[in-house]
Enzyme design. Structure first.
Site, PDB file in Angstrom:
ATOM      1  N   LYS A   1     -39.065  70.750 -73.660  1.00 14.27           N
ATOM      2  CA  LYS A   1     -40.120  70.048 -74.711  1.00 14.27           C
ATOM      3  C   LYS A   1     -38.976  68.903 -75.246  1.00 14.27           C
ATOM      4  O   LYS A   1     -39.774  68.138 -75.430  1.00 14.27           O
ATOM      5  CB  LYS A   1     -39.986  70.888 -75.419  1.00 14.27           C
ATOM      6  N   ARG A   2     -37.583  68.516 -75.513  1.00 12.11           N
ATOM      7  CA  ARG A   2     -36.742  68.181 -75.848  1.00 12.11           C
ATOM      8  C   ARG A   2     -37.051  66.723 -75.461  1.00 12.11           C
ATOM      9  O   ARG A   2     -36.809  65.948 -76.082  1.00 12.11           O
ATOM     10  CB  ARG A   2     -35.341  68.613 -75.036  1.00 12.11           C
TER      11      ARG A   2
END
Ligand code: GLU
Length: 468
Positions: A243-244
């Protein structure tokens, strides 16, 4: 006949890695005139959700990955798994094990204390001449697979080459829990067998499951498919994709204005190649795809390249297709739709990076943005005592010309020459008065986009409302 499958677990959305696996499996079946099967691996009831199933189906549809059979749901195949378990118990390739969790823990502790790898010691495994204790009263057994005790299990992985595991590394896998429900690896095996899968293309996080699955297939007398374990995808920074790194959910790319053609083309090249080809259609991809050109090393996600592909597909997209994709991203368009949205698409599609930008550019044509205070301030920077009469003269003369870009261009040139102005002195206020923006396509094309009266009315109204 080639038969491939995509077998997502519906515990979350379809992520980029899953989409690439699906794409490769789809392409392999298509390129061999085979069948592509969709199987929803929802045997883990606690973690599977119907929203995730919906999300996966929607994403497959958006990517254009059509399947020939399925979706099959493991939840609907429980009877079949029970049947195979009964058959294996019957034939002796599986057995009941009554070891309690406490005993298992003690077993593992003792093994660790001896410096051994912790694994089930086979105490309930029937062997010729071995006397088993009587089943303890009131204890429900699990069912374990009788894994071969020696030798090795190996396969020629179509991506990674030969992979071998010693059977001594594998203990007797639980295939049914105490409540009779089948476990993950077992369901996969029965499904791949029943669905006559010939090629399993999946993420390499499953490499450790493969020897167990092959052993069970062999015990069942089922053919062993070919395996192609595809390496993971890393983020732009070389770390595991997460997700980063921004969007990992395929449908977020849809929301962010990417075209599915751009994403599939991008994913196709992520770990697979066809010479130096970078831009190709799904038709070409499905004709070219092979397992020999999948790289065994991890592939690195490159957002810049995806954006480049997206710009390419936007530029070459059909205007009506873009209308269909952009309309839902716009507020209601006033009746009459002037200028026509398709014409706006044609003029702007080469200038934007995604569908949201395209919608954003298009929106100004259907609002009063040009008379907003910001536009007036912008306009005032360009419209002064010299350019103002030039603009007024242009408006008057524009009623007499044929309303097309070349004639409009000629009139603009004529007007600036007569007023001894440089092009931007007239073009800039026009841009702002028409769209509220200083950055636009060429001003003659922009004017021609509107019906004549509408364009002139915007210019007139703009001059009137901007205090100079
Ligand atoms: N259900 C597994 C997953 O989502 C895939 C299993 C397989 O491809 O064999 O990771």
């Amino acid at each position: 006949m080639v038969r491939t499958r995509f077998a997502p677990s519906p515990t979350g959305f379809l992520h980029i890695g899953g989409a690439r696996t699906a794409l490769f499996s789809w392409a392999y079946a298509r390129c061999h005139g085979g069948k592509f099967i969709l199987r929803i691996e929802d045997s883990d009831v606690a973690r599977s959700t119907s929203e995730a199933v919906e999300g996966i189906l929607q994403a497959m549809d958006w990517l254009g990955l059509d399947y020939d059979e399925g979706p099959f749901y493991q939840q609907q195949r429980m009877e079949r798994y029970r049947e195979v378990i009964a058959q294996m118990l019957d034939e002796g390739s599986a057995y009941h094990c009554y070891t309690s969790p406490e005993e298992l823990e003690a077993m593992r502790e003792a093994q660790r204390a001896r410096g051994e790898k912790a694994k089930y010691d086979g105490r309930w495994r029937p062997e010729p001449g071995k006397i088993l204790p009587p089943p303890p009263a009131g204890v429900l057994p699990v069912v374990r697979f009788k894994n071969p005790l020696d030798g090795s299990v190996a396969w020629n992985d179509r991506v990674k080459g030969r992979i071998a595991f010693c059977n001594t590394e594998l203990d007797d896998l639980i295939i049914a829990r105490q409540d009779g429900t089948p476990t993950y690896n077992f369901c996969v095996v029965v499904d791949d067998w029943d669905m006559q899968i010939t090629h399993i293309i999946r993420g390499d996080d499953h490499v450790n499951n493969t020897p167990r699955q092959i052993n069970i297939l062999r015990a069942l007398g089922a053919p062993v498919p070919e395996y192609a374990h595809v390496s993971m995808i890393l983020g732009d920074d070389g770390q595991k994709l997460s997700k980063r790194h921004g969007a990992v959910n395929v449908m977020e790319y849809e929301a962010d204005g990417y075209l599915p053609q751009a994403l599939t083309n991008y994913l196709a090249r992520l770990g697979w190649s066809h010479g130096d080809d970078e831009i190709f259609s799904m038709e070409q991809f499905r004709a070219w795809f092979d397992l020999d050109h999948i790289t065994p090393s991890a592939a690195q996600f490159n957002t810049e390249k995806l954006d480049w592909l997206n710009a390419h597909y936007l530029k070459t997209a059909d205007d009506e297709d873009l209308v269909r994709l952009v309309r839902p991203r716009l507020a209601q368009i006033p009746a009459g739709e002037q200028p026509p949205l398709a014409a706006v698409m044609a003029l702007y599609k080469e200038r934007v990076a995604n569908l949201n930008e395209l919608a954003n550019e298009a929106a100004v044509f259907y609002t009063d943005a040009p008379t907003s205070p910001e536009s007036c301030a912008l306009c005032a920077q360009h419209l002064d005592e010299q350019s103002r009469p030039a603009l007024a003269e242009f408006i008057a003369a524009a009623r007499e010309i044929s309303w097309e870009a070349p004639a409009i261009n000629a009139l603009i040139k004529q007007t600036i020459t007569r007023h001894n102005l440089k092009m931007p002195r007239l073009a800039m206020p026009m841009r702002v008065l028409l769209t509220g923006r200083a950055q636009t396509p060429s001003v003659d094309a922009l004017l021609a986009l509107f019906p004549r009266e509408m364009a002139l009315e915007r210019l007139e109204r703009g001059i009137g409302s901007c205090s100079l």
